[in-house]
Design an enzyme around this catalytic site. Sequence first.
Site, PDB file in Angstrom:
ATOM      1  N   LYS A  76       0.802  -1.250  -0.199  1.00  0.00           N
ATOM      2  CA  LYS A  76      -0.610  -0.248  -0.284  1.00  0.00           C
ATOM      3  C   LYS A  76       0.701   1.045  -0.028  1.00  0.00           C
ATOM      4  O   LYS A  76       0.629   2.476  -0.606  1.00  0.00           O
ATOM      5  CB  LYS A  76      -0.818   0.303   0.889  1.00  0.00           C
ATOM      6  CG  LYS A  76      -1.879  -1.177   1.176  1.00  0.00           C
ATOM      7  CD  LYS A  76      -2.949  -0.582   2.498  1.00  0.00           C
ATOM      8  CE  LYS A  76      -4.142  -1.886   2.349  1.00  0.00           C
ATOM      9  NZ  LYS A  76      -5.151  -1.614   3.200  1.00  0.00           N
ATOM     10  N   ASP A 112      -9.751   2.792   1.354  1.00  0.00           N
ATOM     11  CA  ASP A 112     -10.466   2.170   3.282  1.00  0.00           C
ATOM     12  C   ASP A 112     -10.240   3.681   4.303  1.00  0.00           C
ATOM     13  O   ASP A 112     -11.541   3.384   4.765  1.00  0.00           O
ATOM     14  CB  ASP A 112      -8.818   2.057   3.585  1.00  0.00           C
ATOM     15  CG  ASP A 112      -8.245   0.527   3.161  1.00  0.00           C
ATOM     16  OD1 ASP A 112      -9.070  -0.465   3.617  1.00  0.00           O
ATOM     17  OD2 ASP A 112      -7.161   0.747   3.830  1.00  0.00           O
TER      18      ASP A 112
HETATM   19  N1  LIG Z   1     -12.211  -4.485   7.645  1.00  0.00           N
HETATM   20  C1  LIG Z   1     -10.964  -3.808   6.726  1.00  0.00           C
HETATM   21  O1  LIG Z   1     -11.459  -3.450   5.790  1.00  0.00           O
HETATM   22  C2  LIG Z   1     -10.192  -3.665   6.858  1.00  0.00           C
HETATM   23  C3  LIG Z   1      -9.055  -3.262   5.843  1.00  0.00           C
HETATM   24  C4  LIG Z   1      -7.603  -2.488   5.985  1.00  0.00           C
HETATM   25  C5  LIG Z   1      -7.059  -3.325   7.483  1.00  0.00           C
HETATM   26  N2  LIG Z   1      -7.726  -3.965   8.285  1.00  0.00           N
HETATM   27  C6  LIG Z   1      -7.073  -4.360   9.315  1.00  0.00           C
HETATM   28  O2  LIG Z   1      -6.622  -4.144  10.354  1.00  0.00           O
HETATM   29  C7  LIG Z   1      -5.202  -4.658  11.180  1.00  0.00           C
HETATM   30  C8  LIG Z   1      -4.171  -3.407  10.987  1.00  0.00           C
HETATM   31  O3  LIG Z   1      -3.579  -3.788   9.326  1.00  0.00           O
HETATM   32  P1  LIG Z   1      -2.102  -2.587   9.117  1.00  0.00           P
HETATM   33  O4  LIG Z   1      -2.263  -2.663   7.157  1.00  0.00           O
HETATM   34  O5  LIG Z   1      -3.045  -1.281   9.774  1.00  0.00           O
HETATM   35  O6  LIG Z   1      -0.963  -3.175   9.924  1.00  0.00           O
HETATM   36  P2  LIG Z   1       0.074  -2.901  10.771  1.00  0.00           P
HETATM   37  O7  LIG Z   1       0.375  -1.507   9.960  1.00  0.00           O
HETATM   38  O8  LIG Z   1       1.077  -3.581  10.608  1.00  0.00           O
HETATM   39  O9  LIG Z   1      -0.190  -1.679  12.555  1.00  0.00           O
HETATM   40  C9  LIG Z   1      -0.500  -2.896  13.218  1.00  0.00           C
HETATM   41  C10 LIG Z   1      -1.124  -1.381  14.324  1.00  0.00           C
HETATM   42  O10 LIG Z   1      -0.914  -3.048  15.355  1.00  0.00           O
HETATM   43  C11 LIG Z   1      -0.380  -2.455  16.698  1.00  0.00           C
HETATM   44  N3  LIG Z   1      -0.344  -3.637  17.134  1.00  0.00           N
HETATM   45  C12 LIG Z   1       0.159  -5.340  17.183  1.00  0.00           C
HETATM   46  N4  LIG Z   1       0.166  -5.871  17.273  1.00  0.00           N
HETATM   47  C13 LIG Z   1      -0.184  -5.754  18.858  1.00  0.00           C
HETATM   48  C14 LIG Z   1      -0.171  -6.145  19.685  1.00  0.00           C
HETATM   49  N5  LIG Z   1      -0.095  -7.115  20.160  1.00  0.00           N
HETATM   50  N6  LIG Z   1      -1.081  -5.540  20.751  1.00  0.00           N
HETATM   51  C15 LIG Z   1      -1.129  -4.085  20.536  1.00  0.00           C
HETATM   52  N7  LIG Z   1      -0.820  -3.343  19.547  1.00  0.00           N
HETATM   53  C16 LIG Z   1      -0.410  -3.986  18.422  1.00  0.00           C
HETATM   54  C17 LIG Z   1       0.930  -1.913  15.845  1.00  0.00           C
HETATM   55  O11 LIG Z   1       1.280  -1.791  17.286  1.00  0.00           O
HETATM   56  P3  LIG Z   1       2.589  -0.716  17.304  1.00  0.00           P
HETATM   57  O12 LIG Z   1       3.094   0.324  16.631  1.00  0.00           O
HETATM   58  O13 LIG Z   1       3.293  -0.385  18.439  1.00  0.00           O
HETATM   59  O14 LIG Z   1       3.645  -2.027  16.784  1.00  0.00           O
HETATM   60  C18 LIG Z   1       0.352  -1.088  15.264  1.00  0.00           C
HETATM   61  O15 LIG Z   1       0.011   0.381  15.794  1.00  0.00           O
HETATM   62  C19 LIG Z   1      -4.997  -6.051  10.258  1.00  0.00           C
HETATM   63  O16 LIG Z   1      -5.939  -6.688  11.001  1.00  0.00           O
HETATM   64  C20 LIG Z   1      -5.770  -5.654   8.812  1.00  0.00           C
HETATM   65  O17 LIG Z   1      -6.482  -6.999   8.870  1.00  0.00           O
HETATM   66  C21 LIG Z   1      -9.381  -3.890   7.760  1.00  0.00           C
END
Ligand SMILES: NC(=O)c1ccc[n+]([C@@H]2O[C@H](COP(=O)([O-])OP(=O)(O)OC[C@H]3O[C@@H](n4cnc5c(N)ncnc54)[C@H](OP(=O)(O)O)[C@@H]3O)[C@@H](O)[C@H]2O)c1
Length: 280
Positions: A76, A112
């Site tokens: 992305k 999104d």
């Molecule tokens: N429904 C939909 O249409 C849709 C669309 C887009 C994304 N999503 C979902 O959104 C989620 C995140 O996506 P992303 O691209 O933003 O991922 P990302 O860039 O990897 O961001 C992950 C975030 O989650 C935090 N995190 C991860 N594991 C954690 C834990 N065990 N405890 C506390 N905080 C934690 C991280 O914190 P730190 O900064 O401390 O590492 C970071 O801020 C995914 O599950 C994805 O499938 C859904």
Amino acid sequence: MTATDAKLTIGTHTRLFGVIGDPIVHSLSPLMHNTAFRQTGVDAVYLAFHVKDLPGAVAGFRALNMGGVSVTIPHKVSIMDLLDEVEPMAREIGAVNSIINQGGHLIGFNSDSPGATAALSEKTVIKGKRVAVIGAGGAARAMAHGIRSHGGRLTIVNRSEARGRQLAEAMDGEFCPLADFRGDGTDILVNTTSVGMSPDTDHMPVSRDSLRSGMTVMDMVYNPLETRLLRSAREIGCTVVDGVAMFVHQGAIQFERWTGQKAPVALMKKIVLNALTGRA
Ligand SMILES: NC(=O)c1ccc[n+]([C@@H]2O[C@H](COP(=O)([O-])OP(=O)(O)OC[C@H]3O[C@@H](n4cnc5c(N)ncnc54)[C@H](OP(=O)(O)O)[C@@H]3O)[C@@H](O)[C@H]2O)c1
């Protein structure tokens, strides 16, 4: 649809759309978009592509004159430099999850963010509300941008302080360390982390004590459909918004940009829900 139907509908004028990601095997986008094309009579097909060579894939979009592409993890951000244009909202968010091909000109946009606010807006007004966004990754950036553009009051709640503060500052919000979050004064809480996603379905990103009856609680995770966070929220008496609502709305925005037609949102949602709950 049977194989015979497919033979009848795919011809030399059929336009190609698709999703790229790594991995991509679990994507529900092909099911959702092909259902929408068929329902609206749009002559198009949508396929999933497992892409590691991103510049090669973008050259392929051009060579094959694809109509549009959905972009998912991990491409992305890096795709932005490979396009002819990136729309301002996607530039501000720092991520492109959708591309449209306008006469050979590849334009990146972000569905999104408006998809997330459309899902929330089905259940609550955002303007003036105090919104806690849990997480500070790409999904959080999209959510935070949407909250600010709808007039919500933003707090970024994140595990790692530097990343959380940086996003809060960029989106004109406040920051709260995840360990200190108690939920006080929060009207809307949105989980944008992957905590609670299958197979770790016993986890939730905040404690149950930080939820209050009357809050609206949204989870971007949609596998499982009812995460532990949403189950707790429902039991406490919160209004809940599941991740499928956002997924379908962001897809509907792509569909409308690509085809100029109104998306069959209810059908798209039904087909995705059926796939997630194992119904035929
Ligand atoms: N429904 C939909 O249409 C849709 C669309 C887009 C994304 N999503 C979902 O959104 C989620 C995140 O996506 P992303 O691209 O933003 O991922 P990302 O860039 O990897 O961001 C992950 C975030 O989650 C935090 N995190 C991860 N594991 C954690 C834990 N065990 N405890 C506390 N905080 C934690 C991280 O914190 P730190 O900064 O401390 O590492 C970071 O801020 C995914 O599950 C994805 O499938 C859904």
